[in-house]
Design an enzyme around this catalytic site. Structure first.
Site, mmCIF file in Angstrom:
data_model
loop_
_atom_site.group_PDB
_atom_site.id
_atom_site.type_symbol
_atom_site.label_atom_id
_atom_site.label_comp_id
_atom_site.label_asym_id
_atom_site.label_seq_id
_atom_site.Cartn_x
_atom_site.Cartn_y
_atom_site.Cartn_z
ATOM 1 N N GLY A 12 -106.389 -43.488 12.226
ATOM 2 C CA GLY A 12 -106.476 -44.865 11.745
ATOM 3 C C GLY A 12 -107.851 -45.306 11.272
ATOM 4 O O GLY A 12 -108.189 -46.489 11.374
ATOM 5 N N ILE A 33 -92.130 -40.060 4.835
ATOM 6 C CA ILE A 33 -91.725 -40.517 3.503
ATOM 7 C C ILE A 33 -90.704 -41.623 3.690
ATOM 8 O O ILE A 33 -89.744 -41.476 4.461
ATOM 9 C CB ILE A 33 -91.157 -39.341 2.689
ATOM 10 C CG1 ILE A 33 -92.295 -38.357 2.411
ATOM 11 C CG2 ILE A 33 -90.533 -39.836 1.385
ATOM 12 C CD1 ILE A 33 -91.874 -37.092 1.715
ATOM 13 N N HIS A 84 -104.256 -42.255 -1.121
ATOM 14 C CA HIS A 84 -104.035 -40.806 -1.169
ATOM 15 C C HIS A 84 -105.373 -40.129 -1.457
ATOM 16 O O HIS A 84 -106.117 -40.572 -2.340
ATOM 17 C CB HIS A 84 -103.023 -40.479 -2.273
ATOM 18 C CG HIS A 84 -102.741 -39.021 -2.373
ATOM 19 N ND1 HIS A 84 -101.921 -38.367 -1.482
ATOM 20 C CD2 HIS A 84 -103.212 -38.080 -3.217
ATOM 21 C CE1 HIS A 84 -101.882 -37.084 -1.792
ATOM 22 N NE2 HIS A 84 -102.652 -36.877 -2.844
ATOM 23 N N ASP A 133 -96.170 -39.737 -3.953
ATOM 24 C CA ASP A 133 -97.513 -40.070 -4.454
ATOM 25 C C ASP A 133 -97.513 -40.352 -5.949
ATOM 26 O O ASP A 133 -98.496 -40.072 -6.643
ATOM 27 C CB ASP A 133 -98.500 -38.931 -4.128
ATOM 28 C CG ASP A 133 -98.594 -38.669 -2.628
ATOM 29 O OD1 ASP A 133 -98.519 -39.638 -1.858
ATOM 30 O OD2 ASP A 133 -98.735 -37.507 -2.233
HETATM 31 C C1 GRF Z 1 -106.627 -40.330 4.707
HETATM 32 O O1 GRF Z 1 -107.253 -39.208 4.177
HETATM 33 C C2 GRF Z 1 -105.719 -40.961 3.695
HETATM 34 O O2 GRF Z 1 -106.186 -40.807 2.390
HETATM 35 C C3 GRF Z 1 -104.437 -40.188 3.872
HETATM 36 O O3 GRF Z 1 -104.348 -39.946 5.252
HETATM 37 C C4 GRF Z 1 -105.645 -39.964 5.830
HETATM 38 C C5 GRF Z 1 -105.619 -40.986 6.905
HETATM 39 O O4 GRF Z 1 -106.797 -41.008 7.653
HETATM 40 N N1 GRF Z 1 -103.319 -40.920 3.349
HETATM 41 P P1 GRF Z 1 -107.050 -42.189 8.680
HETATM 42 O O5 GRF Z 1 -105.888 -42.132 9.690
HETATM 43 O O6 GRF Z 1 -107.067 -43.464 7.924
HETATM 44 O O7 GRF Z 1 -108.353 -41.860 9.334
#
Ligand code: GRF
Length: 210
Positions: free
Chosen positions: A14, A96, A113, A149
């Site tokens: 998070g 998803i 993403h 995506d």
């Molecule tokens: C990030 O790299 C985001 O781009 C991808 O999942 C990862 C989440 O990381 N969708 P975090 O849980 O926000 O640290």
């Protein structure tokens, strides 16, 4: 203007969620975060949200199995609607979501993403960018539709790929940009400024000279 309310969905650490909550707290709109919810009870991000005073909820996907995927989606949408969310912010949410979730929130589900979409949808984006010899890499905030995506791009941030990068060093450089970009886009969304500040299809970064 009073911001519209948003729910943030996580599955793991998070760090993007924390960046959004800190921005919301510092700018005075933390009350617009209706809920942080996770499909994994053990997600470390839940405690980080609670520490910032934000309500949390868990809807474990496992009891639903594959056969009842649409039921999970509908139950999750219902929880977020009950909490008053108008926007859904996916922040490392590793499921998803299908039409049973997306239809009630159509055009209001955001995701970040870790690549410059349309390059490298799916998983292991940093490894794939290195393997492809990309000169630039980055992150994309987009609207979520039923494609993987593939929804409309709202904003991107890019970084150089350095000669001595490995996947971890590249991921860390991209994550810094994620933490800068995503809170700004979420803020624009809840204050109704998304389309004026973030044109749907920004120009891709100019290619490096050969
Ligand atoms: C990030 O790299 C985001 O781009 C991808 O999942 C990862 C989440 O990381 N969708 P975090 O849980 O926000 O640290």
């Amino acid at each position: 203007m009073t911001p519209e309310r948003a729910a943030i969905l996580i599955s793991g650490r998070g760090s993007n969620m924390v960046a959004i909550l800190e921005r919301a707290r510092d700018a005075g709109w933390l009350g617009a975060i209706a809920l942080v919810a996770s499909n994994r009870p053990e997600a470390p991000g839940l405690a980080r949200a609670a520490a910032l005073g934000v309500p949390t909820d868990v809807l474990d996907h496992r009891p639903f199995g594959r056969a009842r995927r649409a039921e999970f989606d509908a139950a999750l949408a219902d929880r977020l609607q009950q909490a008053g969310a108008r926007w859904v912010v996916l922040a490392g949410f590793m499921r998803i979501l299908g039409p049973a979730f997306l239809t009630p929130f159509e055009g209001r589900v955001l995701n970040i993403h870790p690549s410059l979409l349309p390059a490298f949808p799916g998983l292991h984006t940093h490894e794939r960018a290195l393997e492809a010899g990309a000169a630039r890499h980055g992150c994309t905030v987009h609207l979520v539709d039923t494609s993987l995506d593939g929804g409309p791009v709202l904003a991107q941030a890019d970084v150089p790929v350095l000669g001595d990068d490995d996947a971890d060093s590249l991921a860390a450089r991209v994550l810094e940009q994620e933490h800068r970009l995503y809170p700004a886009v979420v803020e624009s969304a809840v204050f109704g400024r998304l389309h004026t500040e973030f044109p749907p299809r920004p120009q891709a970064a100019a290619p490096e000279p050969a």
